[in-house]
Design a protein around this motif. Sequence first.
Motif, PDB file in Angstrom:
ATOM      1  N   SER A 105       0.818  -1.195   0.000  1.00 20.65           N
ATOM      2  CA  SER A 105       0.000   0.000   0.000  1.00 20.65           C
ATOM      3  C   SER A 105       0.858   1.254   0.000  1.00 20.65           C
ATOM      4  O   SER A 105       1.925   1.291   0.583  1.00 20.65           O
ATOM      5  N   GLN A 106       0.387   2.255  -0.686  1.00 19.94           N
ATOM      6  CA  GLN A 106       1.085   3.532  -0.626  1.00 19.94           C
ATOM      7  C   GLN A 106       0.303   4.537   0.191  1.00 19.94           C
ATOM      8  O   GLN A 106       0.690   5.676   0.314  1.00 19.94           O
ATOM      9  N   LEU A 107      -0.826   4.079   0.713  1.00 20.53           N
ATOM     10  CA  LEU A 107      -1.645   4.988   1.510  1.00 20.53           C
ATOM     11  C   LEU A 107      -1.235   4.888   2.972  1.00 20.53           C
ATOM     12  O   LEU A 107      -0.791   3.844   3.427  1.00 20.53           O
ATOM     13  N   TRP A 108      -1.395   5.964   3.688  1.00 21.68           N
ATOM     14  CA  TRP A 108      -1.066   5.943   5.107  1.00 21.68           C
ATOM     15  C   TRP A 108      -2.201   5.274   5.868  1.00 21.68           C
ATOM     16  O   TRP A 108      -3.362   5.693   5.763  1.00 21.68           O
ATOM     17  N   VAL A 113      -8.235   8.694   3.624  1.00 20.95           N
ATOM     18  CA  VAL A 113      -7.626   8.581   2.300  1.00 20.95           C
ATOM     19  C   VAL A 113      -7.261   9.952   1.738  1.00 20.95           C
ATOM     20  O   VAL A 113      -6.200  10.141   1.153  1.00 20.95           O
ATOM     21  N   ILE A 114      -8.141  10.907   1.974  1.00 24.42           N
ATOM     22  CA  ILE A 114      -7.935  12.238   1.388  1.00 24.42           C
ATOM     23  C   ILE A 114      -6.624  12.865   1.877  1.00 24.42           C
ATOM     24  O   ILE A 114      -5.947  13.569   1.150  1.00 24.42           O
ATOM     25  N   ASP A 115      -6.256  12.558   3.112  1.00 18.91           N
ATOM     26  CA  ASP A 115      -4.992  13.091   3.639  1.00 18.91           C
ATOM     27  C   ASP A 115      -3.802  12.519   2.892  1.00 18.91           C
ATOM     28  O   ASP A 115      -2.825  13.216   2.617  1.00 18.91           O
ATOM     29  N   SER A 116      -3.882  11.238   2.564  1.00 21.80           N
ATOM     30  CA  SER A 116      -2.822  10.632   1.772  1.00 21.80           C
ATOM     31  C   SER A 116      -2.714  11.321   0.421  1.00 21.80           C
ATOM     32  O   SER A 116      -1.625  11.616  -0.068  1.00 21.80           O
ATOM     33  N   GLU A 118      -3.527  14.361  -0.285  1.00 20.28           N
ATOM     34  CA  GLU A 118      -2.941  15.692  -0.088  1.00 20.28           C
ATOM     35  C   GLU A 118      -1.426  15.623  -0.004  1.00 20.28           C
ATOM     36  O   GLU A 118      -0.707  16.432  -0.578  1.00 20.28           O
ATOM     37  N   LEU A 119      -0.947  14.614   0.721  1.00 24.22           N
ATOM     38  CA  LEU A 119       0.484  14.476   0.876  1.00 24.22           C
ATOM     39  C   LEU A 119       1.132  14.138  -0.464  1.00 24.22           C
ATOM     40  O   LEU A 119       2.179  14.688  -0.817  1.00 24.22           O
ATOM     41  N   LEU A 120       0.489  13.248  -1.208  1.00 22.32           N
ATOM     42  CA  LEU A 120       1.027  12.896  -2.519  1.00 22.32           C
ATOM     43  C   LEU A 120       1.078  14.115  -3.430  1.00 22.32           C
ATOM     44  O   LEU A 120       1.988  14.277  -4.225  1.00 22.32           O
ATOM     45  N   LYS A 121       0.090  14.976  -3.265  1.00 22.59           N
ATOM     46  CA  LYS A 121       0.083  16.217  -4.035  1.00 22.59           C
ATOM     47  C   LYS A 121       1.378  16.983  -3.791  1.00 22.59           C
ATOM     48  O   LYS A 121       2.003  17.475  -4.721  1.00 22.59           O
ATOM     49  N   ASP A 122       1.772  17.043  -2.531  1.00 22.54           N
ATOM     50  CA  ASP A 122       2.995  17.779  -2.205  1.00 22.54           C
ATOM     51  C   ASP A 122       4.248  17.044  -2.646  1.00 22.54           C
ATOM     52  O   ASP A 122       5.233  17.659  -3.029  1.00 22.54           O
ATOM     53  N   ILE A 123       4.212  15.709  -2.552  1.00 21.50           N
ATOM     54  CA  ILE A 123       5.380  14.947  -2.989  1.00 21.50           C
ATOM     55  C   ILE A 123       5.622  15.173  -4.474  1.00 21.50           C
ATOM     56  O   ILE A 123       6.745  15.363  -4.913  1.00 21.50           O
ATOM     57  N   TYR A 124       4.542  15.169  -5.252  1.00 19.62           N
ATOM     58  CA  TYR A 124       4.698  15.327  -6.696  1.00 19.62           C
ATOM     59  C   TYR A 124       4.625  16.783  -7.133  1.00 19.62           C
ATOM     60  O   TYR A 124       4.651  17.071  -8.323  1.00 19.62           O
ATOM     61  N   LYS A 125       4.481  17.684  -6.177  1.00 18.02           N
ATOM     62  CA  LYS A 125       4.395  19.118  -6.484  1.00 18.02           C
ATOM     63  C   LYS A 125       3.318  19.406  -7.533  1.00 18.02           C
ATOM     64  O   LYS A 125       3.568  20.047  -8.551  1.00 18.02           O
ATOM     65  N   VAL A 126       2.131  18.895  -7.299  1.00 19.67           N
ATOM     66  CA  VAL A 126       1.028  19.140  -8.229  1.00 19.67           C
ATOM     67  C   VAL A 126       0.387  20.474  -7.853  1.00 19.67           C
ATOM     68  O   VAL A 126       0.081  20.702  -6.691  1.00 19.67           O
TER      69      VAL A 126
END
Lengths: 325, 260, 267
Positions: A105-108, A113-116, A118-126
């Motif tokens: 899993s890549q989710l926390w 789920v939505i928090d995960s 959000e974090l991915l958004k920041d990791i990928y700089k979307v």
Amino acid sequence: MIQLKGISKSYKVAKRQTGLRQAAKALFRQEHTIVEALKDISFTINPGEIVGYIGPNGAGKSTTIKIMSGILVPDTGTCTIMGYTPWKDRTKYVKNIGVVFGQRSQLWWDVPVIDSFELLKDIYKVPQQEYKTTTDLLIETLELQEIIYSPVRQLSLGQRMRCEIAASLIHNPNILFLDEPTIGLDAVSKIAVRQFIKTINQEKGVTVILTTHDMNDIEALAERVILIGKGSLLYDGQLGELRKRFGTKKIITAEYKQRANPIQIPGASVLSWSPERAVLSVDTANFKTSDIITHLTTQVELVDVTIETQPIEDIIVQLYKEYQI
Amino acid sequence: MKLYFKYLQILFKSQMQYRTSFWLLTVGQFFIPFAVFAGLYLLFERFGQIKGWQFFEVALCFAVIHMSFSLSECFARGFDMFSSLVVRGDFDRILVRPRSTFIQVLGSKFEFTKAGRLLQSALVLIWALSNLPIDWTLIKAITLVLMVTSGVFIFTGIYILAATMCFWTVQGLEVANIFTDGGREIAQYPLNIYQKWVTRFFTFVIPFGTVNYLPLLYLLGKNNGDDLLYILTPVLGSIFVLPCLLVWQMGVRHYRSTGS
Amino acid sequence: MRVYLSVLKLRLLNGMQYRSAALAGVATQFFWGFMIIMVFQAFYQNAADTQPISLKELITYIWLQQAFLVFVTVWFRDSELFDLITSGNIAYELCRPCELYGFWFAKLLAQRLSSAILRCFPILIFSFFLPRPYNMTFPPSLSAFLLFLTALMLGLLLLVAISMFLYISVFITMSPMGSLLIFGILGEFFAGLIIPVPLMPSWLQNIANVLPFRWTADFPFRVYSGHIPQKEALIGIAIQLVYLLVLVWLGRVSMNRILRKVVVQGG
């Protein structure tokens, strides 16, 4: 879009020793065996394709995926994906791909789920705007509205997989690697996942590379399959072609009015027989199905006939046998 | 940096899901070093001093190293727990993301319960400082801050080294405890109470001595010679983390060529 | 009895699998012992008056502590059992044809014993050959040694009996955290792991004497070095026995009571 040329990869595996003496020896000098995971693999994948990457366990599927996603460096060979060499320009390259490992899993785990996301958004700089439109779309097509605010640990496996796939698409990748996306899912969830993969492929033109053991996935999604066994490429082409070449057997089930002695039809082998029903197997490479049925009508008074093509599952098993993998 | 705080946020939320266990662990983290400190106190009550060092001087030593330790365990826990990440295969996941492996591993875990430990050592610090006749100057205050930060760097460096080992083997990692827990225990006393070779090892190889012992001499006015050198020792000590990062990069390269 | 022996055998084999972990553990404990000895050496160097335990005896005490660390530490636990309780899979265990208390007792005992067997010998052997003053010494007499062995084994049984309460408490709290904390910190402190019991101030020693913890580890180690004379050692062993009987009895009673409740609740 994706081009692999002569990719080879071998691992050094430490021999496991049994017994105390051997183990003591192993403390000083370990014996290794070289395992060739991939031998001279080459293929090209065009934009917008869905490719099923199949092979038995340990064939080298995950190794290929790992090389293509920039995790592993191969021993020899070149790989160009969207102009990048995955293992060289890792951080730049991986922005363009999404990866789903079906078993991990890549989710926390403990947060909604939505928090995960959000974090991915920041990791990928979307950018915020893009993130919004993408997630809205994902939530709608994957029907995540209900579950997006619950922690991952409370989700069912099917719900989780849908979220996993959504998570790997947040940054709008051009290529999606799916490593066994339907593993452990029930029939309904499997169909939902397949449907979605099809949708994003058609609507967004995402190239999909999919490994699976479930041949129904392949049948539902992939026009093209790449078969790998013991590290070598065995088949690369259309699924229909594969069926034509290897799946030439058809099964004919005939029901008829009672008859005392067994039927005999040239070109067909009788799999089972009873006074009212017979199951025949025909190799369509040599005989036409229609001829067989004509023959049948001369011998019995038919009530019903069904013709089945050999399931893809069987073809693959047959292939594995043929290549001794 | 922004990403790091995001990680912090999400993991804090996660831990808050298990509130009771969170509080219990925090309380535990308070009492574990508390018991050790009580032991220290009792020993001083019996023996009076250790090689000329008084109780509050040693308490200061204790407080500094334990603060560094708890901070590093809180924020660099990702490296400390790295073996489980590798065993689960989640390191692959990190490699398919467009960020440096360092920040992602750092952000993979935080242990907020170490706040209990931090509080305990902060209390010891305050108690020790208020009982020591130090003429405070700005430079001395800065030195004290440097001591704690430098300690965090050194502990983190050791975690990184141990984490790098995971790329080759996940067995026998317990040895790293010699340098983290062991280093902490060693450095809670002024280093000169030990045999020469121990002092040297923990000054020049794993520079815990630069975190508390050497600058402590300056703080207490016990140093003979160059003040500046003693003030800067913590900075020199933090350099330790650089080769560790280099080794880490090597480890990642190794992993990507073997995929073990 | 045979069941218990096979559990022990399984554990030993299992433990052998993790040789490098054991090796690392030995190295760590060795280092630890060394460090503690150096600290005490420094303390003793300028000590004005004679201390209640000589440095020599103390060094032996510390090496024994390191060698038999798993006989002292409460936190050495079986998370499998915790999971069993909290996940509700306890039902399986209840189906087994043995009494649960005895079975778990054997399991925990085997765990500690196998871990100790793997770790104690390298530490002990090595510490005998260390240069003075760090080396470990032989017990003053054979009888002291025999008394030590008896006390050590009783101490181990006692420790397992204590740790059983930990598992029993999880039935109520559903989380091992709190109990581990209390047992862990108090247990280790009063077993003399942080500072040896003879170096505690007398008021603390009095508390330690009343609690069961010091009888698990502190007592046998001092019997070994001869710090506790043999006559007192015999009395101590009697105290150990009484403690053991009381704790096992209490443990069984409370466990059975709790199990009955668990069964009634159906979960």
